[in-house]
Design a protein around this motif. Sequence first.
Motif, PDB file in Angstrom:
ATOM      1  N   ALA A 394     -31.980  -4.422   7.939  1.00 18.52           N
ATOM      2  CA  ALA A 394     -33.115  -3.613   7.509  1.00 18.52           C
ATOM      3  C   ALA A 394     -32.699  -2.561   6.488  1.00 18.52           C
ATOM      4  N   LEU A 435     -28.911  -8.110  12.566  1.00 13.45           N
ATOM      5  CA  LEU A 435     -30.337  -7.783  12.583  1.00 13.45           C
ATOM      6  C   LEU A 435     -30.634  -6.564  13.441  1.00 13.45           C
ATOM      7  N   ASP A 437     -31.950  -4.380  16.361  1.00 13.59           N
ATOM      8  CA  ASP A 437     -33.029  -4.526  17.334  1.00 13.59           C
ATOM      9  C   ASP A 437     -34.108  -5.504  16.882  1.00 13.59           C
ATOM     10  N   GLU A 438     -34.019  -5.982  15.658  1.00 11.59           N
ATOM     11  CA  GLU A 438     -34.990  -6.974  15.187  1.00 11.59           C
ATOM     12  C   GLU A 438     -34.666  -8.375  15.703  1.00 11.59           C
ATOM     13  N   GLU A 439     -33.439  -8.577  16.159  1.00 12.46           N
ATOM     14  CA  GLU A 439     -33.067  -9.897  16.668  1.00 12.46           C
ATOM     15  C   GLU A 439     -33.654 -10.111  18.059  1.00 12.46           C
ATOM     16  N   ARG A 440     -34.129 -11.303  18.280  1.00 12.14           N
ATOM     17  CA  ARG A 440     -34.639 -11.683  19.595  1.00 12.14           C
ATOM     18  C   ARG A 440     -33.846 -12.873  20.122  1.00 12.14           C
ATOM     19  N   ARG A 461     -41.169 -15.780  15.489  1.00 13.51           N
ATOM     20  CA  ARG A 461     -40.944 -14.344  15.259  1.00 13.51           C
ATOM     21  C   ARG A 461     -39.581 -14.099  14.631  1.00 13.51           C
ATOM     22  N   ASN A 462     -38.567 -14.845  15.083  1.00 13.16           N
ATOM     23  CA  ASN A 462     -37.240 -14.703  14.461  1.00 13.16           C
ATOM     24  C   ASN A 462     -37.263 -15.166  13.009  1.00 13.16           C
ATOM     25  N   VAL A 465     -38.735 -12.572  10.753  1.00 12.61           N
ATOM     26  CA  VAL A 465     -37.778 -11.500  10.454  1.00 12.61           C
ATOM     27  C   VAL A 465     -36.764 -11.964   9.416  1.00 12.61           C
ATOM     28  N   GLN A 468     -37.510 -11.950   5.623  1.00 12.00           N
ATOM     29  CA  GLN A 468     -37.528 -10.690   4.869  1.00 12.00           C
ATOM     30  C   GLN A 468     -36.219 -10.414   4.131  1.00 12.00           C
TER      31      GLN A 468
END
Length: 654
Positions: A394, A435, A437-440, A461-462, A465, A468
Amino acid sequence: MLDWLLPLLLTAMLVLLVLGAMRRISLWRAGQPCQVDVLAGLLSIPRRYLVDLHHIVERDKYMSNTHVATGGGFVLSLALILLVHLLGFESQILAGALLIATALMFIGALFVFRRRIQPPSRLSKGPWMRLPKSLLVFSATFFVITLPAAGVLPELFSTSGVGGWLLALVLLVGVGLGLGEMLLGMTWGGPMKHAFAGALHLAFHRRPERFGGGRSTGLKAVDLDSETLGVAKPTDFKWNQLLGFDACVQCGRCEAVCPAFAAGQPLNPKKLIQDMVVGLAGGTDAGYAGSPYPGREVGQARGGPTEVITEGLVDPDTLWSCTTCRACVEECPMMIEHVDAIVDMRRFLTLEKGSTPNKGAETLENLIATDNPNGFDPGSRMNWAADQNLKVMADVREVDVLFWVSDGAFDMRSQRILRAFVKLMKAANVDFAVLGDEERDSGDVARRLGDDATFQSLAKRNIAVLTQYKFKRIVTTDPHAFHCLKNEYRDFGGRYEVLHHTTFINDLVKEGKLSLEAYKGGTVTYHDPCYLGRYNGEYDSPRELLASLGIELAEMERSGFRSRCCGGGGGAPITDIPGERRIADMRMADAQETGAELVAVGCQQCTAMLEGVVEPRPEVKDIAEIVVEVLAAENNDSKVSGGAVVEPLAQEVH
């Protein structure tokens, strides 16, 4: 008498063969639609049979050579029989060729007969015990009948005396018995059923990518708008899956390598496929003559094409025992997809009935609520790297390498592996980021447990992310996430170059970016993770990397594509179906037989499973941890990358 009765008998048998084929095809076509290229599939049979399938068969040299003689002799004999004895081609050359073909088949049948005298326990008995006798009768009878056409002993068939009539009668009986087994058995049931179904299975295989040296291991996505999610009854399978089940030769090679079967859990992949055949045709398993599910008796299963499989045909515990290791699929000489079938049936149990056993439901709820299977606070995903000052996507937006941390971030033992790999990347001055906290969760556990809805949600969702940011490749220490990102996200638009960390480290060493000293420890063996090896074909890089450290591996008897599963895949530790022993204990026993002091591993799940074995046992370390220990002095100093200083591995944050 033979001149007119033999062609009549052949014609009658061919008519019955066609009628049986139409009946059998109707059973398969009761399954769900699946588009195939009919002409291209049929034309591909010779290559797929002679190259792709035979590549698997020849792992057993005895049966490979036997099959060439018996199967090849039969196909050639049948073609020549139709020309010589049905269509009446008067050619000593054709007749001579038929003598050679039947003789070849006879020799092969002798070897089949020899194997059946004291057959391995994995082989089914019953009707299969009569097959070598039928092969011998078929080949011997047509050999004798063809002698006159080849110009040999024509007086043998004089019907002027009682002896001639008796001989002719004996030969006709032999023809009837041989043709009955070989032709009618192909379409009406019997051991030869696999010849007809098997050829069409190769033509219309659900995974054509497996042929020509390809690999296809990603599960097929569920249409979440379907009326029934997953497979409830046999007719819910795709029609070519039903065809594949019918191609089973009951050789038991899948049974011999199944970790759940060896552990005494109620799963035998051969029995499961035969139960699917019972389901598509209707009836019971009373005629099954192979090894049962451990702890279950044969003769109690009953099902039909439109009956729910798990309400009489297969116990749900059988499905939940599978570790999805694909050892059965790898060994199957008919290239049947056992794992696909098991997960399809799990999907019905999970998505339609909500009956995932033990901690399964809790795990799925955690994935939905917290994006990780253990229910940890998603905001704590980066706590393991609190002292690492890692770059986050990010902030930087673009890097060479995106490090996919996976759920090892929440486990203290796995954190040591992550930190070791981070240290290696920094030592090699790799431009990487995470990533954060954006990683799941990658969704692997959800998908193997049958919850494709949750998997698809996590995957999408991954992917949103990842879209981007810019990166050249993704690298991860988790073979399960590696497999999902590389193979299963493609169905949802996620196409990435993904590397396992052992491959990436090996490349760094080859490029001279890491300076290493020789390993000075004791004997080392290597455990192949299923999702790295059988799922993705990566066997060489981990071994090359260890060899570059001066390690000469003491290979386990079951290694490479025949590696035994650790027991940690497919959600098996979550569903926790009891057996007679633990799979991890058996795998550690394999390692101990080598005399190794250290088991090198390339998977966080494998590490956890093998370290769970009671000591005394060899030490277990991830390859990244082994490489870190032998970093040369010029690499082993604290390295700075993006302002991050690598601290000693002993500092763990949870």
